[in-house]
Structures are given as C-alpha cells and as structure tokens.
Enzyme design. Structure first.
Site, PDB file in Angstrom:
ATOM      1  N   HIS A  68       0.666  -1.218  -0.031  1.00 27.53           N
ATOM      2  CA  HIS A  68      -0.041  -0.109  -0.023  1.00 27.53           C
ATOM      3  C   HIS A  68       0.760   1.102  -0.011  1.00 27.53           C
ATOM      4  O   HIS A  68       0.575   2.419  -0.833  1.00 27.53           O
ATOM      5  CB  HIS A  68      -0.850  -0.112   1.279  1.00 27.53           C
ATOM      6  CG  HIS A  68      -1.844  -1.268   1.277  1.00 27.53           C
ATOM      7  ND1 HIS A  68      -2.742  -1.355   2.233  1.00 27.53           N
ATOM      8  CD2 HIS A  68      -2.109  -2.263   0.294  1.00 27.53           C
ATOM      9  CE1 HIS A  68      -3.478  -2.504   1.987  1.00 27.53           C
ATOM     10  NE2 HIS A  68      -3.309  -2.821   0.897  1.00 27.53           N
ATOM     11  N   HIS A  91      -9.234  -1.722  -5.044  1.00 26.01           N
ATOM     12  CA  HIS A  91      -8.129  -2.248  -4.251  1.00 26.01           C
ATOM     13  C   HIS A  91      -7.032  -3.152  -4.629  1.00 26.01           C
ATOM     14  O   HIS A  91      -6.055  -3.029  -4.590  1.00 26.01           O
ATOM     15  CB  HIS A  91      -8.796  -2.790  -2.871  1.00 26.01           C
ATOM     16  CG  HIS A  91      -7.489  -3.059  -2.075  1.00 26.01           C
ATOM     17  ND1 HIS A  91      -7.007  -2.147  -1.301  1.00 26.01           N
ATOM     18  CD2 HIS A  91      -6.855  -4.105  -1.672  1.00 26.01           C
ATOM     19  CE1 HIS A  91      -5.896  -2.468  -0.448  1.00 26.01           C
ATOM     20  NE2 HIS A  91      -5.671  -3.947  -0.939  1.00 26.01           N
ATOM     21  N   ASP A 130      -3.260  -2.605  -5.144  1.00 29.21           N
ATOM     22  CA  ASP A 130      -2.098  -3.742  -4.665  1.00 29.21           C
ATOM     23  C   ASP A 130      -1.106  -3.966  -6.026  1.00 29.21           C
ATOM     24  O   ASP A 130       0.147  -3.859  -5.945  1.00 29.21           O
ATOM     25  CB  ASP A 130      -2.617  -5.123  -4.479  1.00 29.21           C
ATOM     26  CG  ASP A 130      -3.060  -5.149  -3.034  1.00 29.21           C
ATOM     27  OD1 ASP A 130      -2.596  -4.193  -1.907  1.00 29.21           O
ATOM     28  OD2 ASP A 130      -3.663  -6.061  -2.518  1.00 29.21           O
ATOM     29  N   HIS A 167      -0.385 -10.874  -5.749  1.00 28.14           N
ATOM     30  CA  HIS A 167       0.880 -10.809  -5.642  1.00 28.14           C
ATOM     31  C   HIS A 167       2.025 -11.638  -6.164  1.00 28.14           C
ATOM     32  O   HIS A 167       2.777 -11.442  -6.797  1.00 28.14           O
ATOM     33  CB  HIS A 167       1.334 -10.767  -3.833  1.00 28.14           C
ATOM     34  CG  HIS A 167       0.634  -9.511  -3.158  1.00 28.14           C
ATOM     35  ND1 HIS A 167       0.881  -8.340  -3.693  1.00 28.14           N
ATOM     36  CD2 HIS A 167      -0.221  -9.688  -2.154  1.00 28.14           C
ATOM     37  CE1 HIS A 167       0.014  -7.537  -2.705  1.00 28.14           C
ATOM     38  NE2 HIS A 167      -0.595  -8.341  -1.777  1.00 28.14           N
TER      39      HIS A 167
END
Length: 290
Positions: free
Chosen positions: A81, A238, A242, A265
């Site tokens: 973030h 969001h 990310d 990720h």
C-alpha cells in the site's frame, strides 16, 4: 528545448503510526526526502547497523500473504500500500524508516499514506525520470489468470477480478495516469477479506491486527462494515492499488499498458521476473513531455 519528465521526492519528512495487520504490533514510520537516483529504500531503525533494503523485485523474499522484502536477515513486510502511494504519486526517491518489520495497515487502503505525502509536499528534482518503455507484448498465464503488458505511449493499468460471491462477481477498472487521479480514484480503496478466511488466519496467529477498521469484511451475503463501501467497485480498485505497489518493484515506472486478470502478489511477481528476462521487449530511458 526538449523537456523530460523529472524525478520527484518529498519536500519534507512525514511520519505516521499504526498497527501491523498480521503482527498486531504498533509501528512508527517516517518517510524522508532522498536525492536523485536514490530510489525507494527501507531502513529498520530498530535493527541498527543493518543494511538498507531497496524496494526492488530482487529483494522480494515472500509473497504468500503480503509482499515482503529482505536483505542480510532484515525484512520489511506488507509494503504494497505504501509502494502504491509512491507509484500513484510519481515519487521516485524516498527513505522509509520503520521501527518494526511490518508496515502499518492504517485503514486498509493507501489513503493515509497518500494524504500524508501530499500534505508534506512533492518536489520535482532536476534529473530526468527513467522509464521501462515497452516495445513488445509480454504475457504470463496461470490457468484462467494472467498478467500482460503491451506498448502504449503512457502508463495505463487495467485490473479484472472475478469472485464467485454475490457481492463481488466480475469487476473491471482501468487507471490511466494521464486522465485519472490516484488520490481520489484509487488510494482510499480498502483491502477486503472473507470472514471464514480471517478466522483461519487467526488460528495460525496471523491477522492479529485485522479489524473492521482496516478491512472490508464479507460474510456469505453481506458486508459487515456498518459504513458499507467507499466506491461501488471498491474491490477491483483495491486489487488495482495492490498491483501498482507490486509493479513498482521494477524500480522504474512502466510506459505501457498492464492488464491483469484474477492476479495477486504471487502472479504479479512471476510476471515481473518474466518481464525482466525479456530484455528485447523493452528499453529504458527518459520520456519527453508532450
């Protein structure tokens, strides 16, 4: 006279404090201005004498629950973030000092980091900003998930998600640096989780700092947060946030259009690895201002 995009740093230092979402520990963080060509680096002030950790892909040591960087035994976790704030605001150079291993989750978004940096002021430096300029498409696929990039005269990122849940479903969003405002459109989108997953995390002594104050919590057919959503499509916003944080670990901004579908990720970092190996598909250099 040719004008190029210039590197940026903060005008002055700024500090914030908050709780680590997994550790549950209170962490204090200070972001300092840094000189040209310094990049973003992390310093563990609770471990004096340890090496500064550059925010670069080669320093990633884990992506299972968050992005974790490490160097010579020191780690810094849950950086995505804060890194999204740097990427979204175009900050190239900063020194981040922390007094524990986990970056605080704040309200679950990048909003507080972004506002703090904006309030401190952003200063243009004299050296040109260097970009990774995409020349040929690159794509990495994992079943029905993928990440790809193709040439584009500016930076864009499109994020697509598909959750088999009635409150989320399929969502898609494009962020265009030339047209959209990161602080207003993206930075306040919060992380989210399903109540069944949160209960599992707590069994393994993770998610100790997670609460309705720093995440959207979803049950079978409702959102548990009394205030509801900040954006109708906060979930995909969001995920895009990310991704901005993950791709910033290339060390330079991309000039091209990134598209992700159902990525996280781990796949984002596999894409970065593939991108860096495909040296014939991109070049580095400054970019002229129109």
């Amino acid at each position: 006279m040719t004008k190029y995009f210039l590197q940026k740093t903060l005008s002055q230092s700024v500090s914030v404090s908050g709780t680590g979402v997994h550790s549950g520990k209170q962490t204090h963080l200070t972001i300092h201005p840094a000189p040209e060509n310094h990049g973003i680096k992390f310093r563990r002030i609770d471990l004096p004498g340890t090496q500064d950790i550059p925010a670069l892909f080669k320093r990633v040591v884990d992506t299972s629950l968050a992005t974790v960087l490490g160097a010579n035994g020191a780690i810094v976790s849950t950086i995505e973030h804060l890194m999204a704030s740097f990427a979204g605001l175009g900050i190239d150079n900063a020194m981040v000092e922390v007094d524990d291993y986990e970056i605080p989750i704040m309200d679950g978004s990048a909003g507080i980091f972004t506002q703090s940096i904006t309030n401190a002021g952003i200063m243009e430096q004299t050296a040109p900003k260097h970009f990774l300029i995409v020349k040929k498409p690159i794509k990495i696929v994992d079943n029905d998930k993928y990440v790809m990039v193709y040439p584009e005269p500016c930076f864009k990122i499109t994020c697509k998600i598909d959750f088999q849940h009635p409150l989320i479903g399929e969502q898609e969003l494009t962020f265009d640096r030339a047209k959209n405002n990161f602080e207003k459109d993206i930075s306040h989108a919060r992380t989210f989780g399903f109540i069944k997953d949160i209960e599992l995390l707590k069994k393994f002594s993770l998610g100790k700092g997670g609460s309705l104050d720093n995440a959207i919590i979803i049950d079978k057919d409702r959102i548990l947060n009394e205030e509801g959503l900040r954006y109708p499509d906060e979930f995909v916003r969001h995920k895009l946030l990310d991704s901005l944080g993950d791709f910033s670990l290339l060390g330079m901004p991309i000039q091209g259009h990134i598209i992700t579908r159902k990525s996280g990720h781990t796949l984002n970092h596999l894409f970065i690895e593939s991108f860096l190996k495909n040296k014939n598909a991109w070049e580095t250099g400054p970019t002229k201002m129109e």
